[in-house]
Write a protein that holds these residues in place. Structure first.
Motif, PDB file in Angstrom:
ATOM      1  N   ARG A  64       0.839  -1.207   0.000  1.00  0.00           N
ATOM      2  CA  ARG A  64       0.000   0.000   0.000  1.00  0.00           C
ATOM      3  C   ARG A  64       0.875   1.260   0.000  1.00  0.00           C
ATOM      4  O   ARG A  64       0.636   2.206  -0.742  1.00  0.00           O
ATOM      5  CB  ARG A  64      -0.888   0.026   1.244  1.00  0.00           C
ATOM      6  CG  ARG A  64      -2.103  -0.853   1.185  1.00  0.00           C
ATOM      7  CD  ARG A  64      -2.932  -0.664   2.454  1.00  0.00           C
ATOM      8  NE  ARG A  64      -4.108  -1.498   2.462  1.00  0.00           N
ATOM      9  CZ  ARG A  64      -5.245  -1.198   1.847  1.00  0.00           C
ATOM     10  NH1 ARG A  64      -5.341  -0.084   1.166  1.00  0.00           N
ATOM     11  NH2 ARG A  64      -6.278  -2.021   1.896  1.00  0.00           N
ATOM     12  N   SER A  65       1.885   1.227   0.893  1.00  0.00           N
ATOM     13  CA  SER A  65       2.747   2.405   1.025  1.00  0.00           C
ATOM     14  C   SER A  65       3.530   2.660  -0.261  1.00  0.00           C
ATOM     15  O   SER A  65       3.622   3.799  -0.729  1.00  0.00           O
ATOM     16  CB  SER A  65       3.716   2.193   2.192  1.00  0.00           C
ATOM     17  OG  SER A  65       4.624   3.245   2.290  1.00  0.00           O
ATOM     18  N   GLU A  66       4.088   1.589  -0.828  1.00  0.00           N
ATOM     19  CA  GLU A  66       4.892   1.730  -2.040  1.00  0.00           C
ATOM     20  C   GLU A  66       4.047   2.207  -3.218  1.00  0.00           C
ATOM     21  O   GLU A  66       4.509   2.990  -4.051  1.00  0.00           O
ATOM     22  CB  GLU A  66       5.552   0.395  -2.377  1.00  0.00           C
ATOM     23  CG  GLU A  66       6.631  -0.021  -1.395  1.00  0.00           C
ATOM     24  CD  GLU A  66       7.103  -1.449  -1.622  1.00  0.00           C
ATOM     25  OE1 GLU A  66       6.742  -2.012  -2.669  1.00  0.00           O
ATOM     26  OE2 GLU A  66       7.820  -1.994  -0.753  1.00  0.00           O
ATOM     27  N   MET A  67       2.802   1.715  -3.288  1.00  0.00           N
ATOM     28  CA  MET A  67       1.930   2.045  -4.421  1.00  0.00           C
ATOM     29  C   MET A  67       1.040   3.253  -4.146  1.00  0.00           C
ATOM     30  O   MET A  67       0.210   3.620  -4.987  1.00  0.00           O
ATOM     31  CB  MET A  67       1.051   0.836  -4.763  1.00  0.00           C
ATOM     32  CG  MET A  67       1.827  -0.391  -5.202  1.00  0.00           C
ATOM     33  SD  MET A  67       2.810  -0.088  -6.682  1.00  0.00           S
ATOM     34  CE  MET A  67       1.555   0.272  -7.892  1.00  0.00           C
ATOM     35  N   ASN A  68       1.222   3.852  -2.935  1.00  0.00           N
ATOM     36  CA  ASN A  68       0.438   5.037  -2.580  1.00  0.00           C
ATOM     37  C   ASN A  68      -1.068   4.753  -2.583  1.00  0.00           C
ATOM     38  O   ASN A  68      -1.871   5.544  -3.068  1.00  0.00           O
ATOM     39  CB  ASN A  68       0.764   6.187  -3.552  1.00  0.00           C
ATOM     40  CG  ASN A  68       0.414   7.538  -2.976  1.00  0.00           C
ATOM     41  OD1 ASN A  68       0.438   7.709  -1.756  1.00  0.00           O
ATOM     42  ND2 ASN A  68       0.084   8.489  -3.838  1.00  0.00           N
ATOM     43  N   ILE A  69      -1.429   3.567  -2.059  1.00  0.00           N
ATOM     44  CA  ILE A  69      -2.839   3.160  -1.995  1.00  0.00           C
ATOM     45  C   ILE A  69      -3.369   3.448  -0.593  1.00  0.00           C
ATOM     46  O   ILE A  69      -2.790   3.023   0.404  1.00  0.00           O
ATOM     47  CB  ILE A  69      -2.994   1.662  -2.305  1.00  0.00           C
ATOM     48  CG1 ILE A  69      -2.412   1.352  -3.693  1.00  0.00           C
ATOM     49  CG2 ILE A  69      -4.443   1.228  -2.216  1.00  0.00           C
ATOM     50  CD1 ILE A  69      -2.285  -0.135  -3.972  1.00  0.00           C
ATOM     51  N   THR A  70      -4.456   4.185  -0.497  1.00  0.00           N
ATOM     52  CA  THR A  70      -4.998   4.572   0.807  1.00  0.00           C
ATOM     53  C   THR A  70      -5.599   3.364   1.521  1.00  0.00           C
ATOM     54  O   THR A  70      -5.989   2.369   0.903  1.00  0.00           O
ATOM     55  CB  THR A  70      -6.098   5.643   0.647  1.00  0.00           C
ATOM     56  OG1 THR A  70      -7.186   5.079  -0.091  1.00  0.00           O
ATOM     57  CG2 THR A  70      -5.563   6.870  -0.079  1.00  0.00           C
ATOM     58  N   MET A  71      -5.700   3.481   2.859  1.00  0.00           N
ATOM     59  CA  MET A  71      -6.259   2.405   3.677  1.00  0.00           C
ATOM     60  C   MET A  71      -7.755   2.232   3.429  1.00  0.00           C
ATOM     61  O   MET A  71      -8.322   1.167   3.701  1.00  0.00           O
ATOM     62  CB  MET A  71      -6.021   2.697   5.159  1.00  0.00           C
ATOM     63  CG  MET A  71      -4.555   2.651   5.566  1.00  0.00           C
ATOM     64  SD  MET A  71      -3.815   1.026   5.358  1.00  0.00           S
ATOM     65  CE  MET A  71      -4.618   0.137   6.679  1.00  0.00           C
ATOM     66  N   SER A  72      -8.382   3.250   2.928  1.00  0.00           N
ATOM     67  CA  SER A  72      -9.832   3.165   2.702  1.00  0.00           C
ATOM     68  C   SER A  72     -10.177   2.259   1.519  1.00  0.00           C
ATOM     69  O   SER A  72     -11.316   1.820   1.383  1.00  0.00           O
ATOM     70  CB  SER A  72     -10.401   4.570   2.451  1.00  0.00           C
ATOM     71  OG  SER A  72      -9.791   5.161   1.321  1.00  0.00           O
TER      72      SER A  72
END
Length: 952
Positions: free
Chosen positions: A811-819
């Motif tokens: 998520r962090s690497e791909m800039n994907i939000t937790m939502s």
């Protein structure tokens, strides 16, 4: 429990209750193992500083730890009369308020004033000890001048005198010319100062000349004023320039005294001119040279530091001698010592005897009590013959009966003890234990408890006038009796038989000679077991490091960097902190410097952290280092730790109070996280106790911090939320039971370090555990159970955690939000892994924020996706619908641009030969490491860019 953690609301109330209930007292169960520790007695009218707080925190951790193991535990408390320090405070007070001196009062009335001051201010130090949470037995509080202790001091002095181990003699001491008393080495502060070396010509007597044909020797000295007391000139026997002059004589300038040239290896051939003036009455090195060569001693100074009208001359044994005339040139008489220096140098110059003057930096001794320069002074004092006492004291450390932690301090101890000098125990003060010695008109000495006893024992008539010695005993003499006198010696008390020898002494290495060694010597001399074997005062000496400020500088009032532990506990505004640090400063410019420093270090003052956060910080800093730098950031971190524990406990209580926690029918099912946290908690008990048992309080604090913050709060409580939301009744019972079991165990583990917060939370938890006892401090300390170790449980939970962490990293690497929920595909799963995933499906789904979790057959193809491999299992997250391809490529290009700029800067630096040649090695290595990390980040960004480009 209150919603907000506020230490002010709980700490003082709790301590008052603990003390009132008598929880700090020994349990008096003689069948139990006992544990005893002595509080090093602080100055009765002083204030605790961070060093005190450090040592007392360590002691309280040990005391609470052993008390919770059911041991008959005593922490003996008391305070020291601190002769010089306390007398100075009172003298300054009466001078400021009444314009009087102690001489105006007279000895008896002044002592009454001292006791009034002691009663008034002693509560200050005891209240500070209470604020630190120290569980000392207040019912046994002692003072080094209370009646019982005074009896012990007299008894020790009298016995040593009768055994010829105490004597009165003339010797050289550190003399404070302002206070007019001898002081100990620890009360001397050596300061590097700019001064000069004066080269003075001493004419050779009887027409003798040097090998160079000169009729004089040149003496280099930093103290020309003391030449009035010279008795010899020393040269090295191996010095070819002067060896033929040994046995000849020189004429002492200004005084015209004929003195010998002696050969002594103390004279350094390579240093100065190779010729050294010897002044035994005014220099410690010269004093020992004088004794070696049986030289006379000539005192030229008054106790106030002025040149005498007549010199006092003694032989090497300290008896009056007429070997020289006592005349001192009239124009120097009654001059202050440094004014005399100027006059003497001027006269030498006039006579053509001043060869030259050279600038010189040297260490000058100052009294840390009065601030004046110390003068070595030949005086009549009382001494202890320590050589005999030292032998047993050396042997018990050699044999391991007393262990030093860290062990390295044994070398310091042995170095001093094997070259020990007689101990000067008298002080020219009024406040202290008056020496129990009386004199008659002929100077005969009588030693005893009282004048009446002395008259009776020596058949002295009333017509024989006796007067008591005016001096008092060195504070270190009375404090050396601390371990056994506080327990009632010389009476054979129950406490003495139970608690002596004590277990541990906590101290600083700086008083290893002044207190620790002397305690060992005197205790072993006076305290014997039932077989007559000398007892040691303690079995372990734990040395703390010296607390310095964040810059590594020693904390002192003059530097304005002292931190009051109560200011950390309660908080203090910048304005009050500045005022406190600059209070009573004599030099305005000095106060201004302190103000600026304080504003720079604490622009917003100091925020209240509470006692527990302070104690945890001090425990975490308790490494084996000699110097320990204070760290306000760590304090803030441990304040946050206490806050985290508070809120985690509230979460536990909110989900367990008035709920079925397995107490009704006992039908429970423990989830994998339940079994894991119980296993981990059991392991922590083992490592934590091992750290405490080995006096590694820093390791213990770190173990506690890591487990509570990361394992219990960050992981287990997150697992628990899933069970509470989705679990059936048996699962809920199991998790609730685990919650309160682990938390209650953690509170008992943490109690020795952070007693207030753990007691407060425990009072709520004990109800859920059906505990009827009144306090956590009398609960049993958790014990490790080897049958509660389950490696399979650990391996399964670690796999689950790794999967969750891997997804979060993607998520962090791909800039994907937790939502945004993700689809997770797993490939290459073994049967065991598949079973583990299915059993913990809900945990993975909720904690990794997944929309779906699918186990793929081996070899099945997948869409374009981010992948990670965890223990051979492929984690696959399709990214086609997760990111805005165009926006993400733009973001990656920007990141790559910034990264390339940084890489180019460092590459340029590393290809610069000048940088490689001149920069320190660590700087070059750091640059290369930084470049390697940046290039690794670039590779990852390029991989992500390629992945997104290939997606639909």
């Amino acid at each position: 429990m209150e919603k907000i953690y506020n230490p002010k609301n709980i700490e003082q109330h709790l301590y008052q209750n603990w003390e009132k209930q008598g929880y700090f007292k020994p349990n008096n169960n003689v069948n139990q193992e006992r544990f005893c520790i002595m509080l090093p007695p602080p100055n009765v009218t002083g204030n605790l500083h961070l060093g005190h707080a450090f040592q007392q925190t360590i002691m309280d951790i040990m005391v609470r730890y052993h008390r919770m193991q059911g041991k008959n535990t005593l922490w003996q408390v008391g305070s020291d009369h601190a002769g010089i320090a306390t007398q100075i405070v009172v003298e300054r007070k009466i001078l400021k308020e009444e314009g009087k001196t102690r001489q105006d009062y007279g000895r008896i009335e002044f002592i009454k004033k001292m006791w009034e001051w002691k009663v008034k201010l002693s509560s200050n130090i005891t209240s500070q000890i209470r604020r630190l949470g120290n569980s000392v037995d207040w019912s046994r509080e002692r003072f080094t001048m209370d009646d019982g202790f005074s009896d012990s001091v007299k008894e020790v002095f009298i016995r040593l005198y009768r055994e010829n181990l105490i004597y009165r003699g003339k010797g050289l001491v550190n003399w404070d010319p302002q206070l007019c008393t001898a002081i100990s080495d620890i009360e001397v502060e050596n300061r590097e100062s700019k001064s000069f070396i004066w080269h003075i010509r001493y004419l050779l007597a009887n027409g003798i000349k040097t090998c160079e044909g000169k009729n004089y020797l040149v003496i280099a000295t930093t103290r020309p004023e003391t030449l009035l007391g010279d008795v010899a000139v020393a040269v090295n026997p191996q010095d070819q320039r002067y060896k033929n002059l040994i046995g000849e004589k020189v004429i002492l300038p200004l005084v015209n005294r004929i003195i010998p040239i002696i050969g002594d290896e103390y004279a350094d051939i390579q240093k100065g001119t190779g010729c050294v003036k010897i002044t035994p009455a005014h220099d410690f090195n010269d004093y020992y040279i004088g004794r070696r060569h049986k030289l006379p001693m000539i005192n030229i100074l008054t106790f106030e530091g002025k040149i005498c009208k007549e010199a006092s001359i003694f032989n090497s044994n300290g008896d009056l001698s007429n070997i020289y005339e006592t005349h001192i040139p009239f124009n120097f008489q009654n001059m202050e010592r440094f004014s005399a220096r100027e006059s003497i140098v001027h006269e030498l110059d006039k006579l053509g005897l001043l060869e030259n003057i050279q600038p010189h930096f040297l260490s000058i001794p100052y009294s840390d009590r009065s601030g004046v320069i110390i003068e070595p002074m030949l005086t009549d004092q009382w001494y202890v013959r320590t050589n005999v006492l030292a032998q047993n004291a050396i042997k018990v450390v050699e044999d391991g009966e007393i262990q030093f932690i860290p062990k390295q301090y044994e070398n310091m101890y042995f170095a001093w003890m094997r070259n020990i000098q007689d101990w000067c125990i008298s002080r020219q003060l009024w406040w202290g234990h008056r020496i129990p010695a009386w004199y008659d008109a002929n100077g005969n000495i009588y030693v005893g408890h009282t004048e009446e006893e002395i008259r009776r024992q020596n058949n002295l008539l009333d017509a024989v006038t006796l007067y008591q010695d005016q001096d008092v005993l060195d504070t270190w003499f009375s404090s050396a009796l601390w371990t056994f006198s506080t327990l009632g010696w010389p009476k054979k008390t129950k406490e003495l038989s139970i608690f002596h020898p004590t277990n541990v002494l906590v101290s600083g290495f700086d008083i290893i000679f002044f207190w620790i060694a002397r305690m060992i010597m005197l205790t072993m001399h006076f305290i014997k077991d039932e077989k007559g074997k000398p007892q040691v005062p303690f079995k372990i000496v734990y040395f703390t490091g010296l607390i310095r400020d964040e810059k590594g500088e020693k904390m002192s009032k003059s530097k304005g960097n002292v931190i009051d532990p109560l200011d950390i506990i309660d908080g203090i505004s910048l304005e009050k902190l500045v005022k406190k640090r600059t209070n009573n400063m004599l030099q305005p410019q000095f106060a201004e410097k302190i103000r600026r420093r304080t504003e720079q270090e604490f622009p917003n003052g100091i925020s209240a952290s509470g006692t527990d956060a302070l104690r945890f910080t001090l425990a975490a800093l308790a490494s084996n280092s000699r110097d320990i730098n204070w760290n306000m950031k760590r304090l803030t971190g441990y304040r946050n730790f206490c806050n985290k524990l508070w809120h985690a406990s509230r979460f536990v209580l909110m989900n367990t109070e008035n709920e079925d926690c397995g107490q009704i029918d006992g039908k429970m099912l423990l989830s994998l996280p339940d079994r894991w946290i119980l296993t981990e908690c059991n392991s922590v008990i083992k490592t934590y106790r091992n750290a405490l048992d080995n006096y590694r309080f820093d390791i213990a604090a770190n173990i506690l911090y890591e487990f509570i913050w990361y394992q219990f709060c960050d992981w287990y409580l997150e697992f628990v939320k899933v069970v509470l939301k989705n679990g059936n009744q048996t699962e809920l019972r199991g998790t609730r039971n685990t919650l309160i079991t682990v938390l209650e165990t953690l509170l008992r583990l943490a109690h020795p370090i952070i007693p207030f917060i753990t007691e407060t939370i425990w009072q709520h938890i004990k109800i859920l555990r059906n505990i009827t006892d009144s306090t956590i401090m009398l609960q049993s300390f958790p014990e490790y159970d080897p049958f509660k170790e389950f490696p399979i449980v650990k391996s399964e939970i670690y796999f689950i955690k790794k999967v969750i962490i891997a997804v979060r990293n993607i998520r962090s690497e791909m800039n994907i939000t937790m939502s945004k929920s993700l689809d997770l595909l797993l490939r290459n799963c073994s049967i065991t892994t598949t079973q583990c995933i299915k059993e913990n499906y809900n945990f993975l789904l909720h904690l990794a924020h997944l929309k779906s979790l699918t186990i793929l057959p081996i070899g099945e193809k997948c869409p374009v996706a981010m992948t990670k491999v965890i223990e051979g299992v492929e984690l696959i997250i399709p990214i086609a619908d997760l990111v805005d391809k165009k926006a993400e490529l733009i973001r990656l290009e920007k990141e790559l641009f910034k990264l390339n700029l940084k890489i180019n800067i460092i590459q340029t630096k590393l290809t610069n030969n000048s940088f490689i040649s001149h920069a320190p090695k660590p700087v070059v290595l750091q640059a290369r490491e930084q470049l390697a990390n940046l290039e690794q980040s670039k590779i990852k960004l390029l991989e992500q860019k390629k992945l997104i480009n290939n997606s639909n």
